[in-house]
Structure formats: C-alpha cells, structure tokens
Design a protein around this motif. Structure first.
Motif, short mmCIF file in Angstrom:
data_model
loop_
_atom_site.label_atom_id
_atom_site.label_comp_id
_atom_site.label_asym_id
_atom_site.label_seq_id
_atom_site.Cartn_x
_atom_site.Cartn_y
_atom_site.Cartn_z
N THR A 271 0.28 14.94 -10.15
CA THR A 271 0.21 15.73 -8.93
C THR A 271 -0.60 14.96 -7.88
O THR A 271 -1.41 14.08 -8.22
CB THR A 271 -0.47 17.09 -9.18
OG1 THR A 271 -1.84 16.86 -9.53
CG2 THR A 271 0.25 17.88 -10.27
N SER A 272 -0.39 15.29 -6.63
CA SER A 272 -1.15 14.64 -5.55
C SER A 272 -2.66 14.85 -5.70
O SER A 272 -3.43 13.91 -5.50
CB SER A 272 -0.67 15.12 -4.19
OG SER A 272 0.60 14.59 -3.91
N PRO A 273 -3.12 16.07 -6.07
CA PRO A 273 -4.57 16.24 -6.25
C PRO A 273 -5.14 15.35 -7.37
O PRO A 273 -6.25 14.82 -7.24
CB PRO A 273 -4.73 17.72 -6.60
CG PRO A 273 -3.55 18.37 -5.97
CD PRO A 273 -2.43 17.36 -6.11
N GLN A 274 -4.38 15.16 -8.45
CA GLN A 274 -4.84 14.28 -9.53
C GLN A 274 -4.99 12.85 -9.01
O GLN A 274 -6.00 12.19 -9.26
CB GLN A 274 -3.86 14.28 -10.69
CG GLN A 274 -3.84 15.55 -11.50
CD GLN A 274 -2.69 15.54 -12.51
OE1 GLN A 274 -1.57 15.13 -12.20
NE2 GLN A 274 -2.98 16.01 -13.72
N VAL A 275 -3.98 12.39 -8.31
CA VAL A 275 -4.00 11.02 -7.78
C VAL A 275 -5.13 10.88 -6.77
O VAL A 275 -5.86 9.88 -6.76
CB VAL A 275 -2.64 10.65 -7.16
CG1 VAL A 275 -2.72 9.32 -6.42
CG2 VAL A 275 -1.57 10.60 -8.24
N SER A 276 -5.32 11.88 -5.93
CA SER A 276 -6.40 11.84 -4.93
C SER A 276 -7.76 11.68 -5.58
O SER A 276 -8.60 10.92 -5.09
CB SER A 276 -6.39 13.11 -4.07
OG SER A 276 -5.27 13.14 -3.25
N PRO B 130 0.84 -1.20 0.00
CA PRO B 130 0.00 0.00 0.00
C PRO B 130 0.88 1.25 0.00
O PRO B 130 2.00 1.24 0.50
CB PRO B 130 -0.79 -0.12 1.30
CG PRO B 130 -0.83 -1.59 1.57
CD PRO B 130 0.51 -2.10 1.10
N ALA B 131 0.37 2.32 -0.60
CA ALA B 131 1.16 3.53 -0.75
C ALA B 131 0.31 4.76 -0.45
O ALA B 131 -0.91 4.75 -0.64
CB ALA B 131 1.71 3.62 -2.17
N ALA B 132 0.98 5.81 -0.02
CA ALA B 132 0.32 7.09 0.24
C ALA B 132 0.18 7.86 -1.07
O ALA B 132 0.86 7.58 -2.06
CB ALA B 132 1.13 7.89 1.25
N LEU C 166 2.42 7.65 -4.62
CA LEU C 166 1.82 7.25 -5.89
C LEU C 166 1.98 8.36 -6.94
O LEU C 166 2.27 8.08 -8.10
CB LEU C 166 0.34 6.92 -5.71
CG LEU C 166 0.06 5.65 -4.90
CD1 LEU C 166 -1.42 5.58 -4.54
CD2 LEU C 166 0.50 4.43 -5.66
N ALA C 167 1.81 9.60 -6.53
CA ALA C 167 1.96 10.73 -7.45
C ALA C 167 3.38 10.76 -8.02
O ALA C 167 3.57 10.96 -9.22
CB ALA C 167 1.63 12.04 -6.75
#
Length: 66
Positions: A18-23, A5-7, A11-12
């Motif tokens: 970007t983190s928002p895209q991945v979120s 598992p990854a944060a 993953l971004a």
C-alpha cells in the motif's frame, strides 16, 4: 529507483504494497540519507542517493546497477 526516480504510488504498485506502507519505508530511507526527493507538481519522486549508497560499500552500488 537508481535509474528512474519514482513516486510513492508507482513504487507501491511495483512492490505489491500500500502507499502508506511504502511512505513509511521511504521516510526511514530519507531520514538515513539513502534516498533523495524532488517534487513535480503535487507528486514527490524518490531516487537513490548514489553517494550515500557508495559509502555503504562499492559492491552494493555495483549490485544495484545490475
């Protein structure tokens, strides 16, 4: 995510997003029941829900293991 598992930030970085895209993507996967989450401190880790993935088809799950 199957084996480890990854944060979101991890993953971004791996995906070049970007983190928002991945979120946003993770939210949809979580709503579909395809990923599970667990919290460690302030970080949320995402892993594949192997039971749900197996229901999509055993070949998909086998392919993810490779």
């Amino acid at each position: 995510m199957l084996r480890h598992p990854a944060a979101t930030a991890e993953l971004a970085a791996r995906l070049g997003m970007t983190s928002p895209q991945v979120s946003r993507h993770l939210r949809h996967l979580r709503e579909a029941g395809l990923v599970l989450t667990h919290r460690e401190g302030t970080a949320v880790y995402y892993g594949l829900n192997t039971e749900a993935m197996g229901r999509l088809g055993p070949d998909l799950l086998v392919g993810l293991h490779h």
